[in-house]
Motif scaffolding. Sequence first.
Motif, PDB file in Angstrom:
ATOM      1  N   VAL A  63       9.342  -5.982 -11.232  1.00 51.14           N
ATOM      2  CA  VAL A  63       8.752  -4.886 -11.984  1.00 51.14           C
ATOM      3  C   VAL A  63       9.021  -5.088 -13.467  1.00 51.14           C
ATOM      4  N   GLU A  64       7.935  -5.142 -14.237  1.00 49.37           N
ATOM      5  CA  GLU A  64       8.030  -5.252 -15.691  1.00 49.37           C
ATOM      6  C   GLU A  64       7.207  -4.113 -16.283  1.00 49.37           C
ATOM      7  N   LEU A  65       7.814  -2.956 -16.375  1.00 58.72           N
ATOM      8  CA  LEU A  65       7.095  -1.774 -16.826  1.00 58.72           C
ATOM      9  C   LEU A  65       6.402  -2.016 -18.160  1.00 58.72           C
ATOM     10  N   GLY A  66       5.115  -1.693 -18.179  1.00 58.28           N
ATOM     11  CA  GLY A  66       4.339  -1.837 -19.410  1.00 58.28           C
ATOM     12  C   GLY A  66       3.639  -3.162 -19.574  1.00 58.28           C
ATOM     13  N   THR A  67       3.840  -4.083 -18.607  1.00 60.65           N
ATOM     14  CA  THR A  67       3.228  -5.406 -18.726  1.00 60.65           C
ATOM     15  C   THR A  67       2.315  -5.676 -17.525  1.00 60.65           C
ATOM     16  N   PRO A  68       1.007  -5.770 -17.745  1.00 62.14           N
ATOM     17  CA  PRO A  68       0.113  -6.082 -16.624  1.00 62.14           C
ATOM     18  C   PRO A  68       0.276  -7.532 -16.185  1.00 62.14           C
ATOM     19  N   THR A  69       0.576  -7.753 -14.915  1.00 66.84           N
ATOM     20  CA  THR A  69       0.743  -9.101 -14.388  1.00 66.84           C
ATOM     21  C   THR A  69      -0.075  -9.265 -13.119  1.00 66.84           C
ATOM     22  N   LYS A  70      -0.264 -10.500 -12.740  1.00 66.05           N
ATOM     23  CA  LYS A  70      -0.963 -10.777 -11.487  1.00 66.05           C
ATOM     24  C   LYS A  70      -0.194 -10.186 -10.312  1.00 66.05           C
ATOM     25  N   GLU A  71       1.124 -10.310 -10.343  1.00 64.94           N
ATOM     26  CA  GLU A  71       1.979  -9.837  -9.254  1.00 64.94           C
ATOM     27  C   GLU A  71       1.905  -8.314  -9.105  1.00 64.94           C
ATOM     28  N   SER A  72       1.915  -7.603 -10.226  1.00 62.04           N
ATOM     29  CA  SER A  72       1.887  -6.142 -10.158  1.00 62.04           C
ATOM     30  C   SER A  72       0.534  -5.637  -9.648  1.00 62.04           C
ATOM     31  N   ALA A  73      -0.539  -6.310 -10.058  1.00 65.28           N
ATOM     32  CA  ALA A  73      -1.871  -5.926  -9.572  1.00 65.28           C
ATOM     33  C   ALA A  73      -2.011  -6.221  -8.089  1.00 65.28           C
ATOM     34  N   GLU A  74      -1.520  -7.375  -7.656  1.00 62.38           N
ATOM     35  CA  GLU A  74      -1.620  -7.732  -6.239  1.00 62.38           C
ATOM     36  C   GLU A  74      -0.834  -6.759  -5.367  1.00 62.38           C
ATOM     37  N   ALA A  75       0.309  -6.277  -5.860  1.00 61.61           N
ATOM     38  CA  ALA A  75       1.082  -5.283  -5.112  1.00 61.61           C
ATOM     39  C   ALA A  75       0.281  -3.994  -4.954  1.00 61.61           C
ATOM     40  N   GLY A  76      -0.441  -3.619  -6.011  1.00 58.86           N
ATOM     41  CA  GLY A  76      -1.287  -2.436  -5.932  1.00 58.86           C
ATOM     42  C   GLY A  76      -2.445  -2.618  -4.973  1.00 58.86           C
ATOM     43  N   VAL A  77      -3.026  -3.811  -4.973  1.00 54.81           N
ATOM     44  CA  VAL A  77      -4.147  -4.101  -4.076  1.00 54.81           C
ATOM     45  C   VAL A  77      -3.686  -4.090  -2.609  1.00 54.81           C
ATOM     46  N   LYS A  78      -2.494  -4.625  -2.339  1.00 54.88           N
ATOM     47  CA  LYS A  78      -1.973  -4.628  -0.970  1.00 54.88           C
ATOM     48  C   LYS A  78      -1.810  -3.205  -0.450  1.00 54.88           C
ATOM     49  N   ALA A  79      -1.297  -2.322  -1.287  1.00 53.52           N
ATOM     50  CA  ALA A  79      -1.125  -0.929  -0.884  1.00 53.52           C
ATOM     51  C   ALA A  79      -2.483  -0.268  -0.638  1.00 53.52           C
ATOM     52  N   LEU A  80      -3.450  -0.556  -1.505  1.00 56.51           N
ATOM     53  CA  LEU A  80      -4.792   0.009  -1.352  1.00 56.51           C
ATOM     54  C   LEU A  80      -5.446  -0.502  -0.077  1.00 56.51           C
ATOM     55  N   GLN A  81      -5.317  -1.796   0.205  1.00 61.96           N
ATOM     56  CA  GLN A  81      -5.912  -2.364   1.403  1.00 61.96           C
ATOM     57  C   GLN A  81      -5.300  -1.756   2.664  1.00 61.96           C
ATOM     58  N   ARG A  82      -3.972  -1.570   2.663  1.00 68.62           N
ATOM     59  CA  ARG A  82      -3.314  -0.966   3.830  1.00 68.62           C
ATOM     60  C   ARG A  82      -3.821   0.467   4.039  1.00 68.62           C
ATOM     61  N   ALA A  83      -3.982   1.201   2.956  1.00 68.22           N
ATOM     62  CA  ALA A  83      -4.490   2.567   3.068  1.00 68.22           C
ATOM     63  C   ALA A  83      -5.922   2.592   3.610  1.00 68.22           C
ATOM     64  N   LEU A  84      -6.746   1.661   3.158  1.00 65.87           N
ATOM     65  CA  LEU A  84      -8.138   1.608   3.632  1.00 65.87           C
ATOM     66  C   LEU A  84      -8.206   1.209   5.100  1.00 65.87           C
ATOM     67  N   ASN A  85      -7.301   0.325   5.535  1.00 71.66           N
ATOM     68  CA  ASN A  85      -7.231  -0.032   6.959  1.00 71.66           C
ATOM     69  C   ASN A  85      -6.890   1.201   7.794  1.00 71.66           C
ATOM     70  N   ASP A  86      -5.933   1.983   7.314  1.00 72.12           N
ATOM     71  CA  ASP A  86      -5.546   3.191   8.035  1.00 72.12           C
ATOM     72  C   ASP A  86      -6.645   4.250   7.985  1.00 72.12           C
ATOM     73  N   ALA A  87      -7.401   4.277   6.893  1.00 74.80           N
ATOM     74  CA  ALA A  87      -8.497   5.239   6.776  1.00 74.80           C
ATOM     75  C   ALA A  87      -9.536   5.012   7.860  1.00 74.80           C
ATOM     76  N   GLN A  88      -9.805   3.752   8.173  1.00 73.99           N
ATOM     77  CA  GLN A  88     -10.781   3.443   9.217  1.00 73.99           C
ATOM     78  C   GLN A  88     -10.265   3.800  10.602  1.00 73.99           C
ATOM     79  N   GLN A  89      -8.953   3.978  10.721  1.00 71.34           N
ATOM     80  CA  GLN A  89      -8.361   4.421  11.987  1.00 71.34           C
ATOM     81  C   GLN A  89      -8.124   5.936  11.991  1.00 71.34           C
ATOM     82  N   GLU A  90      -8.603   6.607  10.935  1.00 69.52           N
ATOM     83  CA  GLU A  90      -8.459   8.060  10.780  1.00 69.52           C
ATOM     84  C   GLU A  90      -6.998   8.490  10.854  1.00 69.52           C
TER      85      GLU A  90
END
Length: 364
Positions: free
Chosen positions: A86-113
Amino acid sequence: MEDKKIRVAITQGDTNGIGYELIFKTFAIPEMLELCTPIIYGSPKIAAYHRKALDIEANFSIISHAEDVRDGRINLLTCFDEEVKVELGTPTKESAEAGVKALQRALNDAQQEAFDTLVVAPLDKNEQARFSGQKSFIANALKAQDNCLCLIMSEKMRIALATDDLSIKDVANAITHDNLVKKIATLHQTLKRDFRISNPRIAVLALNPNADGAEEKEIIAPAIKQMAENGVQAFGPFPADDFFGTEKYNAFDAVLAMYHDQGVTPLKTLSTGGDYGFYAGLPIVCTESGDTAQFNIAGKNVVDENAFRQAIYTAIDACRNRINYDEPFAHPLPKLYHEKRDESEKVRFAIPKKRSENPEENNE
């Protein structure tokens, strides 16, 4: 449904941005847990790092699956086990990918209601992570690319965008008759179903300053006319300067702008409480705050969470509205009788009996 708490999935966003600050501040008010049950899709380690850096009291229960959620507390669902710097205030590939992983997991669960509605924390475009934005990512994952419509809202108005994420030079070519008809229809249905406005009034803005260009005459006006003929209360095209300058927006439930700055700039200028977004046309209710990841102030504990809280309120209300709107259609009342008609050719081609002027002869 009125007595059941809405389960709200909330993604962590970019882990170097303001996502966790928005979440912690929003649920610092105890009444929020009386209103809904939050499920934070993210990482307990990253959440703990933010909590310490911000010096915020925030308790959460760690779960591994959405079915483990418990009411009355903040549930944090672990989306990945890898260590993320975590590097607060600095956009990195790693920080974005962590956000995408969380979003993808949520969308997977959304399809399972697994939950009722989704609220996404800020996750900006990131070329390093090949992430083009949450709207397109969510629409693609839910197979709703053709129907998804971005709706930006404030306490004063709702603005939908006919085109989004386009350069100004490409806007005119993207405005077609079929595109506008589809956008107006989606907006109309969303206002009825998710906002429970029985007969919504929609204003459509012009592309050109005086609303007298070829686009207005050949594309925008005919599209409005077609929708009006279909029973949709659509009006315009209105020149944007006059429409906002004379406060015509007060007479409408929503406005369809032709491009981003045409609608969002006046909305932000006239708003006092921040803005937030609603993704119309999706199989699940989804909202977001109008914030970006705001790396320049991340970790400084100065973020205003009001717009994010409004996004959660809107998601809860829209979820209940959609359930109530859909319920009669899911269980229609059976017909109480069937009309019996004689469809034989003898009846169809029979010549009606000529009635006499004498009433006694007609009764024979």
